[in-house]
Design an enzyme around this catalytic site. Sequence first.
Site, PDB file in Angstrom:
ATOM      1  N   ASP A  98       5.256   0.564  -2.942  1.00 15.32           N
ATOM      2  CA  ASP A  98       4.518   1.745  -3.377  1.00 15.32           C
ATOM      3  C   ASP A  98       3.070   1.379  -3.736  1.00 15.32           C
ATOM      4  O   ASP A  98       2.702   0.199  -3.745  1.00 15.32           O
ATOM      5  CB  ASP A  98       5.252   2.358  -4.578  1.00 15.32           C
TER       6      ASP A  98
ATOM      7  N   ASP B  51       5.634  13.339  -1.754  1.00 14.72           N
ATOM      8  CA  ASP B  51       7.086  13.152  -1.854  1.00 14.72           C
ATOM      9  C   ASP B  51       7.821  14.438  -1.477  1.00 14.72           C
ATOM     10  O   ASP B  51       7.434  15.530  -1.910  1.00 14.72           O
ATOM     11  CB  ASP B  51       7.496  12.851  -3.305  1.00 14.72           C
TER      12      ASP B  51
END
Length: 406
Positions: A158, A219
């Site tokens: 990430d 997301d």
Amino acid sequence: MTCWILVVVAILAVRGLHGLDNGLGLTPPMGWLTWERFRCNMDCDRDPDNCISEHLIKAMADIMAANGYRDAGYEYVIIDDCWLGPERDTNGRLVPDPNRFPSGIKNLSDYVHSKNLKFGIYQDFGTKTCGGFPGSEFYMQTDAETFADWGVDYLKFDGCNSNLYDFPSGYEAMGFFLNKTGRSIFYSCEWPFYKIVSGLQVDFAKVRKTCNLWRNYYDVQDSWSSVLDIVNFWGSNSKIFTKYAGPGGWNDPDMIILGNFGLSYEEERVQMAMWAILAAPLIMSNDLRHIRSSSKALLLNRNLIAINQDKLGIQGILLQKQNGIQIWSRDLSFNRTAVAFLNENSDGMPRFLSFSLVDLKLTSSTYNFTEAFDMKTNILVTRQRPLKIKVNPHGINLYIAKEMHL
Ligand code: GLA
């Protein structure tokens, strides 16, 4: 640029190693990941079966092996954020939360491997993960080695709490250290996403050389609006994204959310079919212990999986969008084309639609259209005879078109 990155870039230059060379991801990855469904649930006292823990991972691995998911191709079981304890150990190595992962990560990955599945984990390029746990900045080599020692097969890396301008060299550095361990580790990156949503340019050629998979957008959430928003974003950027997808590296529109709370049956069909058109990873995030049989059947639909996993690895493109109807097309092996008709409208009544071969950018005179969910119904379409179909609201029709020589 921080000085450790300069050192790595210098090493890379001397070795002439400019790209990812791990032989992985020849088709889009398939598996299961904690994040969308289980988030950062650490409350094992109140919610012992659903907190991020070795218990949860083992339960999913058991079901993937026993209930047909592994045999259909879902091979990676991946823990997302919130598996770590608050501090590294005195040697600077990562430490999982001792209460939720009492047997340690190596034992957990051994368990997953014993089910003939592969094991994945999450870390972050920055100083902390998005959930606030120790990140890999300044520890990339140590972390890559730790993951290899633990038997990790897949890393989701990430980009929270970091400098966006360091991404190209930093993500490359982590890829270098992963390769250097000698273990094959699939490398999933979030680098384009953070840049795109910050309005910055992305060097996709470099991303493709560095990562097996890369997230380009926000997301996914448990809703139709989220899935449609992602599809629309892909539609707007279809030509750019498609250029860089192919065996070894894929764009990632995020997890498959079938089986959760937010999508109707029609909407679940849309996500599966669109992820097949997009040559997207089939990484589920759901509770396989409690799943509707209709969702399970879609997840295990071999016809959709075959389109998704087509060996040519050509990502589909949006041909046109009009009145809430999107037409998508993906070239497949054996001179076939997958064609999808997505109806975004919420007006309740199915749409009756008619398309010519020209509309569908199909250049020969005669095609057989096979309905692709069941592969049972065929429709003959010619220059004189258009394709006439009915598409449900929030629904999708998917066909495989094959030229016919009459
Ligand atoms: C970011 C990522 C998500 C998930 C979380 C974890 O939001 O985009 O996919 O990994 O972090 O904190």
